[in-house]
Design a protein around this motif. Structure first.
Motif, short mmCIF file in Angstrom:
data_model
loop_
_atom_site.label_atom_id
_atom_site.label_comp_id
_atom_site.label_asym_id
_atom_site.label_seq_id
_atom_site.Cartn_x
_atom_site.Cartn_y
_atom_site.Cartn_z
N GLN A 13 0.90 -1.24 -0.15
CA GLN A 13 -0.04 -0.17 0.08
C GLN A 13 0.90 1.11 -0.22
O GLN A 13 0.50 2.31 -0.65
N GLU A 14 1.83 1.35 0.79
CA GLU A 14 2.78 2.38 0.73
C GLU A 14 3.62 2.51 -0.66
O GLU A 14 3.54 3.70 -1.06
N GLN A 15 3.97 1.59 -0.97
CA GLN A 15 4.66 1.46 -2.58
C GLN A 15 3.73 2.12 -3.61
O GLN A 15 3.99 2.75 -4.33
N GLU A 16 2.50 1.67 -3.41
CA GLU A 16 1.44 2.07 -4.34
C GLU A 16 1.32 3.48 -4.25
O GLU A 16 0.93 4.40 -5.46
N LEU A 62 13.70 -2.61 -8.36
CA LEU A 62 13.26 -1.71 -9.20
C LEU A 62 13.26 -0.11 -9.21
O LEU A 62 13.42 0.54 -10.00
N PHE A 63 13.30 0.27 -7.82
CA PHE A 63 13.05 1.64 -7.49
C PHE A 63 14.31 2.38 -6.70
O PHE A 63 14.14 3.40 -6.23
N GLY A 64 15.32 1.54 -6.41
CA GLY A 64 16.40 2.00 -5.71
C GLY A 64 16.19 1.94 -4.13
O GLY A 64 15.38 1.54 -3.52
N ARG A 65 17.40 2.19 -3.38
CA ARG A 65 17.55 1.97 -2.01
C ARG A 65 16.40 2.81 -1.18
O ARG A 65 15.81 2.31 0.03
#
Length: 92
Positions: A13-16, A62-65
């Motif tokens: 949910q947070e990544q969304e 996919l999106f880094g550290r």
């Protein structure tokens, strides 16, 4: 829903919020995670901590550290009452 299911759901949910619906698609590709809808997932009980680590690793790849830090921040309240050995390595 057990604690690790809640942790995985909160991470997604947070990544969304950051990357949009693709967060759910990417989570569905992680072996051991079953996406039921946009509100919940379940994790296979065998090696459930490893599955959470794989989820966090997928987003980080996919999106880094910064994605790993988003995951840690998202679940800080959920892992506070777990024993250190119960916390997936990626969230320590």
């Amino acid at each position: 829903m057990n604690k690790l299911d809640q942790i995985a759901t909160k991470i997604i949910q947070e990544q969304e919020l950051i990357i949009g619906p693709i967060a759910w698609e990417e989570a569905g590709e992680v072996k051991g995670i079953h996406v039921h809808d946009r509100n919940s997932v379940s994790i296979e009980s065998d090696n459930s901590g490893t599955v959470v680590d794989d989820l966090v690793g997928k987003y980080e790849h996919l999106f880094g550290r910064a994605s790993r830090e988003v995951c840690r921040d998202a679940v800080a309240g959920l892992i506070a009452d777990l024993l250190p050995a119960e916390i997936p390595l990626s969230l320590r």
